[in-house]
Write a protein that holds these residues in place. Sequence first.
Motif, PDB file in Angstrom:
ATOM      1  N   ASP A 242       0.889  -1.281   0.069  1.00  0.00           N
ATOM      2  CA  ASP A 242       0.053   0.055  -0.007  1.00  0.00           C
ATOM      3  C   ASP A 242       0.862   1.211   0.066  1.00  0.00           C
TER       4      ASP A 242
ATOM      5  N   ASP B 208       0.808   3.783   2.144  1.00  0.00           N
ATOM      6  CA  ASP B 208       1.147   3.929   3.332  1.00  0.00           C
ATOM      7  C   ASP B 208       2.597   3.260   3.587  1.00  0.00           C
TER       8      ASP B 208
ATOM      9  N   ALA C 225       2.781   8.283   6.301  1.00  0.00           N
ATOM     10  CA  ALA C 225       2.158   9.513   6.301  1.00  0.00           C
ATOM     11  C   ALA C 225       3.074  10.739   7.134  1.00  0.00           C
TER      12      ALA C 225
ATOM     13  N   MET D 163       4.681  12.701   4.967  1.00  0.00           N
ATOM     14  CA  MET D 163       3.907  13.663   3.787  1.00  0.00           C
ATOM     15  C   MET D 163       3.482  15.214   4.456  1.00  0.00           C
TER      16      MET D 163
ATOM     17  N   CYS E  46      -1.889   0.113  -3.485  1.00  0.00           N
ATOM     18  CA  CYS E  46      -3.492   0.363  -3.229  1.00  0.00           C
ATOM     19  C   CYS E  46      -3.403   1.028  -1.892  1.00  0.00           C
ATOM     20  N   GLY E  47      -4.546   1.559  -1.612  1.00  0.00           N
ATOM     21  CA  GLY E  47      -4.731   2.339  -0.556  1.00  0.00           C
ATOM     22  C   GLY E  47      -4.645   3.946  -0.763  1.00  0.00           C
ATOM     23  N   SER E  48      -4.205   4.681  -0.273  1.00  0.00           N
ATOM     24  CA  SER E  48      -4.302   6.262  -0.170  1.00  0.00           C
ATOM     25  C   SER E  48      -4.091   6.412  -1.419  1.00  0.00           C
ATOM     26  N   SER E  49      -4.657   7.680  -2.052  1.00  0.00           N
ATOM     27  CA  SER E  49      -4.402   8.139  -3.262  1.00  0.00           C
ATOM     28  C   SER E  49      -3.152   9.130  -3.440  1.00  0.00           C
ATOM     29  N   ARG E  50      -2.123   9.206  -2.398  1.00  0.00           N
ATOM     30  CA  ARG E  50      -1.179  10.093  -2.266  1.00  0.00           C
ATOM     31  C   ARG E  50      -0.406  10.046  -3.349  1.00  0.00           C
ATOM     32  N   GLU E  51       0.110  11.155  -3.962  1.00  0.00           N
ATOM     33  CA  GLU E  51       0.816  10.891  -5.239  1.00  0.00           C
ATOM     34  C   GLU E  51       2.512  11.058  -4.625  1.00  0.00           C
ATOM     35  N   HIS E  52       2.410  11.289  -3.196  1.00  0.00           N
ATOM     36  CA  HIS E  52       3.670  11.319  -2.696  1.00  0.00           C
ATOM     37  C   HIS E  52       4.389   9.798  -2.845  1.00  0.00           C
TER      38      HIS E  52
ATOM     39  N   PHE F  54      -1.642  -3.121 -10.579  1.00  0.00           N
ATOM     40  CA  PHE F  54      -1.720  -1.862  -9.939  1.00  0.00           C
ATOM     41  C   PHE F  54      -3.068  -1.555  -9.609  1.00  0.00           C
TER      42      PHE F  54
ATOM     43  N   GLU G 253      -5.593   1.483  -9.057  1.00  0.00           N
ATOM     44  CA  GLU G 253      -6.186   2.415 -10.084  1.00  0.00           C
ATOM     45  C   GLU G 253      -5.282   3.902  -9.815  1.00  0.00           C
ATOM     46  N   ILE G 254      -5.667   4.206  -8.839  1.00  0.00           N
ATOM     47  CA  ILE G 254      -5.076   5.735  -8.440  1.00  0.00           C
ATOM     48  C   ILE G 254      -3.725   5.800  -8.563  1.00  0.00           C
TER      49      ILE G 254
ATOM     50  N   ASN H 242      -1.508   8.228 -11.342  1.00  0.00           N
ATOM     51  CA  ASN H 242      -0.580   9.179 -10.544  1.00  0.00           C
ATOM     52  C   ASN H 242       0.866   8.856 -11.417  1.00  0.00           C
TER      53      ASN H 242
END
Lengths: 200, 468
Positions: A22, A24, A29, A32, A80-86, A104, A106-107, A111
């Motif tokens: 994921d 994370d 976090a 971030m 997977c998980g958070s949409s963070r582009e980080h 993969f 999707e988000i 990204n």
Amino acid sequence: MSLSKITQITGRAVAVPGDDIDTDRIIPARYMKCVTFDGLGEFMFYDVRFEENGKPRAHPLNDEKYKGATILISGNNFGCGSSREHAPQAIYRYGFRAVIAEGFAEIFFGNSTTLGMPCVTVSKADRQALQALVEKDPKTELGIDLEKKSIRAGGKTFPCEIRESALHGLTTGHWDPIAELLESGKEVDAVAARLPYMAG
Amino acid sequence: MGKTLFEKVWDAHAVRQLANGQTQLLIGTHLIHEVTSPQAFAMLRDLGLKVKFPRRTFATVDHIVPTDKFEEPYADPLADAMIKELRKNCAQFGVTFFDRSTGRQGIVHIIGPELGITQPGTTIACGDSHTSTHGAFGAIAFGIGTTQVRDVLATQTMAIGKLKVRRINVDGHLRPGVYAKDVILHIIRKLGVNGGTGFAYEYGGEVFDRFSMEERMTVCNMSIEGGARVGYVNPDQKTFDFLNGRPYSPKGADWNKAVERWKSFASDRDATYDDVVRFKAEDIEPTVTWGINPGQAVFVSENIPTLAEVPESDKAITQEALEHMKFEPGSPIKGKKIDVAFLGSCTNGRLSDFQEAAKFLQGHKVAPGVKAIAVPGSQVVAILCHDLGIDKIFQEAGFEWRDAGCSMCLAMNPDKLVGDQLCASSSNRNFKGRQGSVTGRTLLMSPVMVVAAAVTGKVADPREVFHS
């Protein structure tokens, strides 16, 4: 705004094994808390690479043999998980230029594409074979050919997949959509004018 | 042939087809927060661009705010810099910011609906994967990355490929003690954490018809945990009743017109779906996760799986989860001693979550040694809880009652697990390290199960704790 055409990615690879890795895990976090993406590479997979006291763990990413690898190999549902582009930013800024995985989220996929970092999918058996090649000889060069949808490694060729829209964007140098989106300001206004809530 | 809500909303917002085959889609409502927007504003400045529709862009601060301290500067200079950066960006670009001083601040997915910004038949984007929450209103709501936040700020559109639609029906009656959270954990357990990749999930059936808007939000919120970027429920009278009179809802004659328009977006009876999955409500029991992704869940009456029980493809992740969670394979989940109880988050930090939990909590005390915190999802939720005396029930039971924010869902603020603490959590992710400690362990469950765990000090079946 035409960018470089990305058709081939050649380089050595390193595997971060496992499914469902994921975002994370890719970038915890706490890293971030920043207002720019600069410097994120340092913290990529931080808790996978380091113990809480900062001591490096025994992990391929810390292994000198894989230093300079530009292709990351992983399992299914990567990102997977958070949409963070980080997350893709950290991977890119660490020095990777492509990710090979069984699948993969999707988000993450979107990204990464927008950054110009191709994400290609291979079968489980081929992922295992590629990983084995790299583990046996970390100097193995991989060559991802997006147009041919194939990966050359160790004298063999493995098929890979990539979504058509991403393939088109990467290979024509239009992986960042902003220029194309900006072209149609009038059409956007026309669609907005038909939607009552846009006036609110 | 009939259309789904997804197709109707898509068609109403499609601007044109892009060279790569994706659609340029108009995003009617853009929600932003402090974590994923600063780089987007910086890109905008670099490109010399403005925010195209500042009045359709709404900001709040949720991830980094301390929930036990309102005053600034915050102890963490990085967090302090982020709230100030958002304030600066909103002021410069003319974006409405529900700052902490407005009384309307809160988790972005809670304030959108409660302010009436979230409406049926609209497209919504936010740099946060739980944006799917807003689908409860019959909106198509996407979690996006920061470069896409830039795209939406600059053009009010984004490039995206059309999703397939999977209808998920849950028919029958939920048993007592089974909540919306159990329903979505069950769906993810059965369809997999990546089963929804490429799909929008349309939830329906008798259970969703009866669900309140807040229950629908809980389910839509966790669509992304099942791999589906979008989840939604068709709008109905409950949707309209919820929105009526809210600050950003249409008023007067516009209200009636809006409702008629909203109704037209609901999926047609003869709509065709790319896939249909059915569940029976009676089959669902209170559910809790035991592992490191939201699909690793069992009924509270079941045992944690052994390696032998799981399919070959799941063995590696099962092994990894068992090691991280320090659980004996095959042992019951019920009775596992917890250290922390967390009630809050965009999944379960709404009024009804605290109301329902308080009904059971009243007259009980948090077990000795358990740290229990209750964090309202928004300042409005906090005020409503206060007016109803709910905050008092939590405090008298031994919970810490906090200010609005994301809190212990994701460890970007001072609320974190320590060491390998085991946390009974109403949040949405049980990933390794998610709650702020690398070795921390998270069990996802419904708010009522969280309070059952808090008062017994262990994972418990709320039906046994509160009905015996």
